[in-house]
Motif scaffolding. Structure first.
Motif, mmCIF file in Angstrom:
data_model
loop_
_atom_site.group_PDB
_atom_site.id
_atom_site.type_symbol
_atom_site.label_atom_id
_atom_site.label_comp_id
_atom_site.label_asym_id
_atom_site.label_seq_id
_atom_site.Cartn_x
_atom_site.Cartn_y
_atom_site.Cartn_z
ATOM 1 N N UNK A 24 0.850 -1.203 0.000
ATOM 2 C CA UNK A 24 0.000 0.000 0.000
ATOM 3 C C UNK A 24 0.881 1.247 0.000
ATOM 4 N N UNK A 25 1.877 1.273 0.872
ATOM 5 C CA UNK A 25 2.768 2.432 0.961
ATOM 6 C C UNK A 25 3.519 2.658 -0.352
ATOM 7 N N UNK A 26 3.925 1.568 -1.003
ATOM 8 C CA UNK A 26 4.621 1.694 -2.294
ATOM 9 C C UNK A 26 3.738 2.408 -3.320
ATOM 10 N N UNK A 27 2.466 2.042 -3.375
ATOM 11 C CA UNK A 27 1.549 2.671 -4.331
ATOM 12 C C UNK A 27 1.334 4.137 -3.975
ATOM 13 N N UNK A 28 1.067 4.422 -2.715
ATOM 14 C CA UNK A 28 0.776 5.801 -2.292
ATOM 15 C C UNK A 28 1.982 6.711 -2.522
ATOM 16 N N UNK A 29 3.182 6.197 -2.347
ATOM 17 C CA UNK A 29 4.379 7.017 -2.596
ATOM 18 C C UNK A 29 4.490 7.434 -4.063
ATOM 19 N N UNK A 30 3.826 6.738 -4.954
ATOM 20 C CA UNK A 30 3.895 7.053 -6.382
ATOM 21 C C UNK A 30 2.867 8.089 -6.827
ATOM 22 N N UNK A 31 1.930 8.449 -5.954
ATOM 23 C CA UNK A 31 0.931 9.467 -6.307
ATOM 24 C C UNK A 31 1.672 10.793 -6.459
ATOM 25 N N UNK A 32 1.616 11.401 -7.647
ATOM 26 C CA UNK A 32 2.363 12.647 -7.875
ATOM 27 C C UNK A 32 1.840 13.820 -7.039
ATOM 28 N N UNK A 33 2.730 14.741 -6.727
ATOM 29 C CA UNK A 33 2.314 15.978 -6.062
ATOM 30 C C UNK A 33 1.264 16.650 -6.931
ATOM 31 N N UNK A 34 0.254 17.222 -6.280
ATOM 32 C CA UNK A 34 -0.798 17.903 -7.009
ATOM 33 C C UNK A 34 -1.877 16.980 -7.537
ATOM 34 N N UNK A 35 -1.793 15.704 -7.213
ATOM 35 C CA UNK A 35 -2.795 14.713 -7.630
ATOM 36 C C UNK A 35 -3.299 13.986 -6.396
ATOM 37 N N UNK A 36 -4.436 13.334 -6.504
ATOM 38 C CA UNK A 36 -5.011 12.568 -5.398
ATOM 39 C C UNK A 36 -5.511 11.225 -5.916
ATOM 40 N N UNK A 37 -5.695 10.296 -4.991
ATOM 41 C CA UNK A 37 -6.256 8.996 -5.325
ATOM 42 C C UNK A 37 -7.249 8.627 -4.235
ATOM 43 N N UNK A 38 -7.808 7.431 -4.321
ATOM 44 C CA UNK A 38 -8.783 7.002 -3.322
ATOM 45 C C UNK A 38 -8.321 5.723 -2.638
ATOM 46 N N UNK A 39 -8.906 5.471 -1.485
ATOM 47 C CA UNK A 39 -8.593 4.243 -0.752
ATOM 48 C C UNK A 39 -8.880 3.026 -1.628
ATOM 49 N N UNK A 40 -10.017 3.044 -2.301
ATOM 50 C CA UNK A 40 -10.401 1.919 -3.145
ATOM 51 C C UNK A 40 -9.483 1.715 -4.328
ATOM 52 N N UNK A 41 -9.003 2.799 -4.925
ATOM 53 C CA UNK A 41 -8.094 2.689 -6.071
ATOM 54 C C UNK A 41 -6.766 2.077 -5.646
ATOM 55 N N UNK A 42 -6.289 2.447 -4.470
ATOM 56 C CA UNK A 42 -5.038 1.865 -3.959
ATOM 57 C C UNK A 42 -5.258 0.382 -3.671
ATOM 58 N N UNK A 43 -6.388 0.053 -3.060
ATOM 59 C CA UNK A 43 -6.699 -1.348 -2.761
ATOM 60 C C UNK A 43 -6.736 -2.178 -4.041
ATOM 61 N N UNK A 44 -7.385 -1.669 -5.072
ATOM 62 C CA UNK A 44 -7.460 -2.390 -6.344
ATOM 63 C C UNK A 44 -6.066 -2.603 -6.932
ATOM 64 N N UNK A 45 -5.198 -1.623 -6.775
ATOM 65 C CA UNK A 45 -3.851 -1.706 -7.341
ATOM 66 C C UNK A 45 -3.005 -2.797 -6.695
ATOM 67 N N UNK A 46 -3.306 -3.130 -5.439
ATOM 68 C CA UNK A 46 -2.541 -4.193 -4.778
ATOM 69 C C UNK A 46 -3.274 -5.532 -4.836
ATOM 70 N N UNK A 47 -4.387 -5.565 -5.577
ATOM 71 C CA UNK A 47 -5.119 -6.819 -5.732
ATOM 72 C C UNK A 47 -6.113 -7.106 -4.631
ATOM 73 N N UNK A 48 -6.500 -6.085 -3.891
ATOM 74 C CA UNK A 48 -7.483 -6.233 -2.810
ATOM 75 C C UNK A 48 -8.660 -5.318 -3.092
ATOM 76 N N UNK A 49 -9.396 -5.630 -4.157
ATOM 77 C CA UNK A 49 -10.455 -4.742 -4.649
ATOM 78 C C UNK A 49 -11.435 -4.279 -3.578
ATOM 79 N N UNK A 50 -11.714 -5.092 -2.588
ATOM 80 C CA UNK A 50 -12.649 -4.670 -1.534
ATOM 81 C C UNK A 50 -11.904 -4.259 -0.262
ATOM 82 N N UNK A 51 -10.662 -3.838 -0.410
ATOM 83 C CA UNK A 51 -9.827 -3.519 0.739
ATOM 84 C C UNK A 51 -9.647 -2.047 1.036
ATOM 85 N N UNK A 52 -10.609 -1.208 0.669
ATOM 86 C CA UNK A 52 -10.467 0.227 0.918
ATOM 87 C C UNK A 52 -10.253 0.520 2.400
ATOM 88 N N UNK A 53 -10.965 -0.192 3.244
ATOM 89 C CA UNK A 53 -10.816 0.029 4.689
ATOM 90 C C UNK A 53 -9.406 -0.337 5.158
#
Length: 125
Positions: A24-53
């Motif tokens: 999760x931290x690896x993905x979040x570190x890649x979010x560029x400055x001036x951009x945002x993402x969501x909990x669900x999008x990060x979860x999907x990126x690590x293969x945990x589609x229902x892992x937003x929480x």
């Protein structure tokens, strides 16, 4: 908005919860400055589609993680600053976003759809 370079995640063998949080931290570190993402999008990126929480839990625990994790760039699916109460003071999340040029009104990112960074589209997995 200029086209962003595709990134890739480092190779890792996850070891239960610590490994998941590291992913999760690896993905979040890649979010560029001036951009945002969501909990669900990060979860999907690590293969945990229902892992937003789970992503939310990880963001709550990342204050002392090195290298630094830009948790302020992770919002709920509607662009709301739902994690702000985990910052000290709670206004800090909005201040960090505004420092990056992101406008926030009533605890919601203005132009969320335009600023949204989708790791599934931006990363080569």
């Amino acid at each position: 908005m200029k086209e962003e370079k595709k990134n890739s995640l480092p190779e890792r063998t996850p070891s239960v919860q610590a490994g998941i949080y590291d992913a999760i931290y690896d993905v979040v570190r890649l979010v560029p400055k001036g951009r945002v993402t969501s909990y669900g999008a990060v979860a999907a990126a690590i293969g945990a589609a229902s892992g937003a929480r789970l992503v939310g839990y990880a963001m709550n625990l990342c204050a002392n993680v090195k290298p630094k994790v830009p948790a302020h760039r992770v919002l709920n699916r509607n662009g709301l600053l739902t994690g702000k109460h985990h910052f000290s003071p709670p206004e800090k999340m909005q201040q960090l976003l505004e420092k990056e040029g992101i406008k926030v009104k009533d605890d919601k990112v203005v132009d969320f759809e335009k600023l949204f960074w989708d790791p599934m589209k931006e990363l080569t997995m």
